[in-house]
Scaffold this motif. Structure first.
Motif: not given
Length: 384
Positions: A351-368
């Motif tokens: 439940g610990s929060i990393i970011h409440r509103s991260a832009n999709f351009k800064e996210i990399k998919l690891l696993k579906r």
């Protein structure tokens, strides 16, 4: 490479047929399951799995909506006993069956990556009447607290001395109601979830005028689950795997205390496995069962103008799905919320929060997304 977490590879060439003897300890539970696969020398795999606990509320909501459709929106004659054919011998409530299936699923996943030789499982049983009343004995087990009363309401009024438990008669209202402390959906109609209120206080509470100060209902649901589950899980494992045995809680507790081991589900599973001289693993895999998609298309309440608001978001937003395993600024996390604009709520399984509103351009998919989310942690709780 066949799996990222836990990292698993499959050899492309033949290997010797010899495999080491591996014992899988299973600490069965209604909320959390502990797993530990050990040899005589080393603990190879350790995990704690959080089970879903939202099934009763979802079923209650579905039943509520179904009754509204049949009665308020369009009338249909009642069909009594139309479900008895499906409740054959061995039928289990969906909430209990889901927990049993989850136990079998996580054990099967361990078998896919390790040649498990033996399974040892600890299943607990609870005397709920003894928990409620430590003095109970003999024929008192057959004489419940409602013995001699016509119904639950009459018992609750007698228990509360026919007096409002909020104002204690100050309102001078002689009409008494029985109020649910917790929603009927989750708390049920048991006497522990009911309390006597006068009609004045009852109406005022539901109108938001007063705040009740009542002792919360003590739930024994998980203890009841364990009493039902223990033999179903054990017998199902015996049908699936060749060598399965059962142990008991007092043995696990004794081994844990003698070896000065902390009290956790994964540590209990280590003690259950029986290889107490094995070197403990510094890495633990936290797992959690999640519902992948909401099947309810519209929200229950109407908006202004008689319109119904959609209850489902898009399946994919900017190429990402709910509960996808992603990486954000060198941190592995999961998508717990999405916006159509492409901003995501990122969190860990605890439940610990990393970011409440991260832009999709800064996210990399690891696993579906999957029904089981899994992340790896070190012995000090640091994500690896």
């Amino acid at each position: 490479m066949v799996r990222r977490t836990p990292f698993t590879i499959q050899l492309l060439y033949d290997s010797p047929e010899y495999t080491q003897v591996i014992t899988l300890g299973v600490d069965a539970g209604s909320k959390v399951v502990g797993l530990s696969a050990t040899t005589k020398k080393k603990e190879l795999f350790v995990s704690e799995i959080t089970l879903r606990d939202d099934i009763p509320e979802l079923l209650s909501t579905r039943r509520q909506n179904r009754r509204a459709r049949r009665n308020r929106l369009r009338y249909r004659m009642a069909r009594f006993l139309n479900r008895t054919a499906s409740k054959k011998e061995g039928w289990l409530a969906p909430s209990v069956k889901r927990k049993i299936d989850s136990h079998l699923k996580v054990i099967e996943n361990v078998h896919r990556i390790l040649p498990i030789s033996r399974i040892v499982i600890e299943t607990a049983s609870f005397d709920i009447q003894k928990i409620r009343n430590p003095e109970i004995s003999g024929t008192e087990y057959q004489q419940g607290e409602q013995l001699g009363f016509w119904n639950t309401r009459e018992y609750v009024l007698w228990r509360d001395n026919h007096e409002c438990q909020h104002c204690h008669g100050k309102s001078k209202d002689i009409i008494l109601n029985v109020h649910h402390k917790e929603s009927r959906k989750t708390g049920g109609d048991s006497p522990g979830n009911l309390v006597t209120l006068c009609e004045t206080c009852h109406k005022s509470h539901h109108a938001g005028g007063i705040q009740l100060k009542l002792t919360p209902n003590k739930s024994y649901r998980h203890a009841s689950f364990m009493g039902i589950m223990r033999w179903y899980v054990y017998s199902s494992l015996q049908e699936l795997y060749p060598e399965v045995s059962m142990t008991y809680g007092y043995i696990t507790k004794n081994n844990r205390i003698r070896n000065n081991i902390e009290k956790t589900h994964s540590a209990d599973a280590y003690c259950i496995s029986g290889n107490l001289n094995a070197i403990r693993n510094d890495e633990i895999y936290n797992q959690a069962f999640k519902r992948k998609h909401n099947r309810q298309i519209h929200k229950s309440n109407f908006l202004k103008g008689g319109k119904k608001k959609l209850n489902q978001s898009a399946y994919e937003v900017k190429g990402f799905r709910l509960f996808d395993h992603v990486r954000y600024k060198d941190e592995d996390c999961f998508i717990f919320g999405r916006r159509t604009s492409g901003y995501f709520d990122l969190r860990k399984l605890d439940g610990s929060i990393i970011h409440r509103s991260a832009n999709f351009k800064e996210i990399k998919l690891l696993k579906r997304q999957n029904t089981i989310l899994i992340e790896r942690k070190g012995c000090n709780g640091v994500l690896l």
